[in-house]
Structure formats: C-alpha cells, structure tokens
Design a protein around this motif. Structure first.
Motif, PDB file in Angstrom:
ATOM      1  N   UNK A  33      39.413  30.347  27.664  1.00  0.00           N
ATOM      2  CA  UNK A  33      38.435  29.388  27.152  1.00  0.00           C
ATOM      3  C   UNK A  33      37.027  29.975  27.286  1.00  0.00           C
ATOM      4  N   UNK A  34      36.229  29.861  26.247  1.00  0.00           N
ATOM      5  CA  UNK A  34      34.893  30.452  26.269  1.00  0.00           C
ATOM      6  C   UNK A  34      34.077  29.945  27.452  1.00  0.00           C
ATOM      7  N   UNK A  35      34.288  28.676  27.836  1.00  0.00           N
ATOM      8  CA  UNK A  35      33.521  28.089  28.933  1.00  0.00           C
ATOM      9  C   UNK A  35      33.787  28.792  30.257  1.00  0.00           C
ATOM     10  N   UNK A  36      34.935  29.437  30.390  1.00  0.00           N
ATOM     11  CA  UNK A  36      35.307  30.051  31.662  1.00  0.00           C
ATOM     12  C   UNK A  36      34.967  31.534  31.742  1.00  0.00           C
ATOM     13  N   UNK A  37      34.492  32.117  30.643  1.00  0.00           N
ATOM     14  CA  UNK A  37      34.278  33.569  30.618  1.00  0.00           C
ATOM     15  C   UNK A  37      32.959  33.923  31.286  1.00  0.00           C
ATOM     16  N   UNK A  38      33.039  34.692  32.348  1.00  0.00           N
ATOM     17  CA  UNK A  38      31.850  35.219  33.010  1.00  0.00           C
ATOM     18  C   UNK A  38      31.630  36.640  32.497  1.00  0.00           C
ATOM     19  N   UNK A  39      30.489  36.925  31.866  1.00  0.00           N
ATOM     20  CA  UNK A  39      30.267  38.269  31.306  1.00  0.00           C
ATOM     21  C   UNK A  39      30.477  39.360  32.348  1.00  0.00           C
ATOM     22  N   UNK A  78      45.976  36.667  38.144  1.00  0.00           N
ATOM     23  CA  UNK A  78      44.939  36.387  39.131  1.00  0.00           C
ATOM     24  C   UNK A  78      44.887  34.901  39.449  1.00  0.00           C
ATOM     25  N   UNK A  79      44.492  34.580  40.656  1.00  0.00           N
ATOM     26  CA  UNK A  79      44.266  33.181  41.027  1.00  0.00           C
ATOM     27  C   UNK A  79      42.789  32.826  40.954  1.00  0.00           C
ATOM     28  N   UNK A  80      41.968  33.751  40.477  1.00  0.00           N
ATOM     29  CA  UNK A  80      40.535  33.516  40.306  1.00  0.00           C
ATOM     30  C   UNK A  80      40.202  33.737  38.835  1.00  0.00           C
ATOM     31  N   UNK A  81      40.093  32.652  38.091  1.00  0.00           N
ATOM     32  CA  UNK A  81      39.902  32.729  36.646  1.00  0.00           C
ATOM     33  C   UNK A  81      38.648  33.508  36.270  1.00  0.00           C
ATOM     34  N   UNK A  82      37.587  33.348  37.038  1.00  0.00           N
ATOM     35  CA  UNK A  82      36.328  33.994  36.711  1.00  0.00           C
ATOM     36  C   UNK A  82      36.348  35.507  36.824  1.00  0.00           C
ATOM     37  N   UNK A  83      37.329  36.053  37.533  1.00  0.00           N
ATOM     38  CA  UNK A  83      37.404  37.492  37.725  1.00  0.00           C
ATOM     39  C   UNK A  83      38.122  38.218  36.593  1.00  0.00           C
ATOM     40  N   UNK A  84      38.783  37.487  35.714  1.00  0.00           N
ATOM     41  CA  UNK A  84      39.612  38.127  34.683  1.00  0.00           C
ATOM     42  C   UNK A  84      38.827  39.111  33.818  1.00  0.00           C
ATOM     43  N   UNK A 127      37.112  28.054  41.300  1.00  0.00           N
ATOM     44  CA  UNK A 127      36.217  28.974  42.004  1.00  0.00           C
ATOM     45  C   UNK A 127      35.600  29.980  41.049  1.00  0.00           C
ATOM     46  N   UNK A 128      34.425  30.458  41.415  1.00  0.00           N
ATOM     47  CA  UNK A 128      33.773  31.583  40.749  1.00  0.00           C
ATOM     48  C   UNK A 128      33.603  31.379  39.248  1.00  0.00           C
ATOM     49  N   UNK A 129      33.237  30.152  38.850  1.00  0.00           N
ATOM     50  CA  UNK A 129      32.936  29.886  37.451  1.00  0.00           C
ATOM     51  C   UNK A 129      31.463  29.500  37.339  1.00  0.00           C
ATOM     52  N   UNK A 130      30.628  30.498  37.104  1.00  0.00           N
ATOM     53  CA  UNK A 130      29.200  30.245  37.070  1.00  0.00           C
ATOM     54  C   UNK A 130      28.772  29.501  35.814  1.00  0.00           C
ATOM     55  N   UNK A 131      29.662  29.413  34.823  1.00  0.00           N
ATOM     56  CA  UNK A 131      29.327  28.652  33.623  1.00  0.00           C
ATOM     57  C   UNK A 131      29.285  27.155  33.912  1.00  0.00           C
TER      58      UNK A 131
END
Length: 297
Positions: free
Chosen positions: A242-248, A222-228, A98-102
């Motif tokens: 992982x760089x692919x999962x990082x949402x600015x 967290x259970x939402x990786x994109x929120x970290x 969820x919530x991985x816009x990359x």
C-alpha cells in the motif's frame, strides 16, 4: 467478588505468570495468588491450570475471562459517568504498526495526551500484524487497534481512516525501474519481499493474486512492514505494498501498479468501549479526516 479480584484474573491470564501479573497490578504475588484462589472458591471452578512451567486458563477460565473484561469495562464506564468533571482517566491500550513514518503516530498520541492528560497510553504491535491485532481487540487485550484487513470484522466497532492503492517497489537498477507502470503478471516470476502471513497488506494482496491465478515465491518475510523497501533496495526481491505504508529507501523506486488494488486502514474497538477508548477512536477519525481534507486541496 471484588473488582480487584477480576483485575488479578485478567492480569494472570494475559501474563501467564503470577509474578509478572503482580508487578502489573502493583500488588504482592501472594496477594494476587490469594485473590485468584478466593475467586475460584466463590465460583466453584478452577480458572487456571498450574504447573512448574507456569499457568494457563482452563476452559472455564477462558469463559470467565471474557465476562471479567466486560465487567471491568462496565465499572470504568460507571466511574466515568459518576465523576462529572469532564476529565477522562484510565488506560487505553492501542495496537499499532511499527516503523511507519507515513502515519504520524507520535503526533496523534501527543495530541491525545494534551486533551486527556490523566489517561495512560500503552502502545504495542502484534507479531502477526492486523490479524493478531484484531484478535487482541476481540479478546479484550487491546482497547483500540489499527488494522488493514480487506474484510469487515463482525462484532467490532470500525472506523475507516484511509484507503490507499497498492504500488510496486523494485530496486533502482531493476529492469522494470524505468517503467511508468507495472502489472502483477510482470512481477510474478520475481522473488518477493513481503510481510509475514497475517499482516493485512499480505492478506489483501494474496487474495488479489489468487483471484487472478497468479502464484509467487516469497523467500523473504518481515514482521516490520516499514523495512520492506530497504530489503528491496538490497536486491532481495520486489514488493507490492500500500502506498501509505511505503517508507522511501535509497536504492528502491516506487512504480504505479496497473491493477487497481486498494488497502483499507481502519481503527477498531470492541462494542461499548470505555470513554477514553472512544475518545481515541474519535481523535483518529478526526486526524485522518483532516489529512484527507488537506490532500483534497
């Protein structure tokens, strides 16, 4: 036995409730209950334990459930072969992050729908991340899933989609924020923000830390990786992702990690997937392969 009885069996086993199972298969609860009882009589064994709190499969029910799922998939393949019109039908259940816009998940699913408009999509995450998604595929609860685990998964089909290096994420005013790179040892004594146990990125990172004899404290999970990154920006700790999962996120900065640690993103399915599930795997390979080609340019 009838195919419909097997559908009832699978629905009850997954919903653990006859009412929800009946809603799922668009049948009356009495019909589902009667179908399961008829199947139990035919097999000469109880498939579910029933009590006022609900139902759960017996040991025999668990064994039969595995075969029932395989039988239903085989029936679907027979129907696909018999149609001969080139149109795929059915349902594909996809396990997602969820919530991985990359990852352009809406775009991928939109393209799948354009190609196969008669296939229904059921998308959902797992509270235990890649570990849970892999188990859901293995047990037949999902047809296809994204996973980010470091080890190969015996008995499952795997398509490698991408490989991404880990990077550090710190608050913009952190003492390390201006560094050109940072090591795991320099982050070890910090408080950390990370995904919950079972998420593929954490499984990979924990293994790498253990190999280097590095321990850490993770007070925020967290259970939402994109929120970290947002929690890092709020100064709850540092992260390595992982760089692919990082949402600015405003107030958080990304720093290259000195150690080369890679995260592998795969798509998985059970052996002999349905034609529709195989089409989903093919599209995922195509889309991620296309992205790699563009990046190479």
């Amino acid at each position: 036995m009838e195919t419909r009885q097997l559908e009832y069996l699978v629905a009850v086993a997954e919903e653990l409730n006859f009412t929800r199972a009946a809603e799922r298969v668009f049948a009356a609860q009495s019909t589902v209950s009667a179908g399961v009882r008829a199947l139990e009589r035919e097999l000469g064994a109880a498939l579910f334990e029933r009590d006022p709190h609900g139902v759960r499969p017996t040991a025999t029910g668990v064994a039969v459930l595995e075969e029932a799922r395989d039988a239903l998939r085989a029936v679907e393949r027979v129907r696909d072969a018999a149609r001969g019109d080139g149109e795929l039908r059915g349902v594909v259940r996809v396990g997602i992050f969820t919530n991985l816009t990359t990852i352009d998940l809406p775009g991928i699913m939109g393209e799948f729908h354009q190609r196969h408009p008669l296939v229904d999509l059921r998308l959902g995450p797992s509270p235990s991340g890649s570990t849970g998604l892999a188990e859901d595929v293995r047990q037949g609860r999902l047809d296809v899933a994204f996973v980010g685990l470091p080890d190969r998964l015996p008995g499952l089909l795997e398509r490698e989609l991408a490989v991404s290096p880990f990077v550090a994420v710190v608050a913009a005013d952190h003492a390390l924020a201006g560094r050109p790179e940072v090591s795991l040892a320099e982050l070890a004594d910090e408080q950390w923000v990370d995904a919950r146990a079972g998420f593929g990125n954490r499984v990979t990172l924990d293994r790498e830390l253990a190999a280097r004899g590095i321990s850490r404290r993770v007070p925020t999970e967290l259970s939402d990786l994109g929120e970290i990154p947002r929690f890092v920006a709020a100064r709850l700790g540092v992260a390595v992702l992982p760089a692919l999962t990082v949402i600015p996120a405003a107030g958080a900065v990304v720093i290259p990690l000195r150690e080369r640690i890679e995260w592998r993103l795969d798509a998985i399915a059970r052996p002999r997937p349905s034609t529709a599930a195989l089409a989903m795997l093919d599209l995922l390979s195509e889309r991620f392969g296309r992205s790699r080609t563009l990046e190479a340019r």
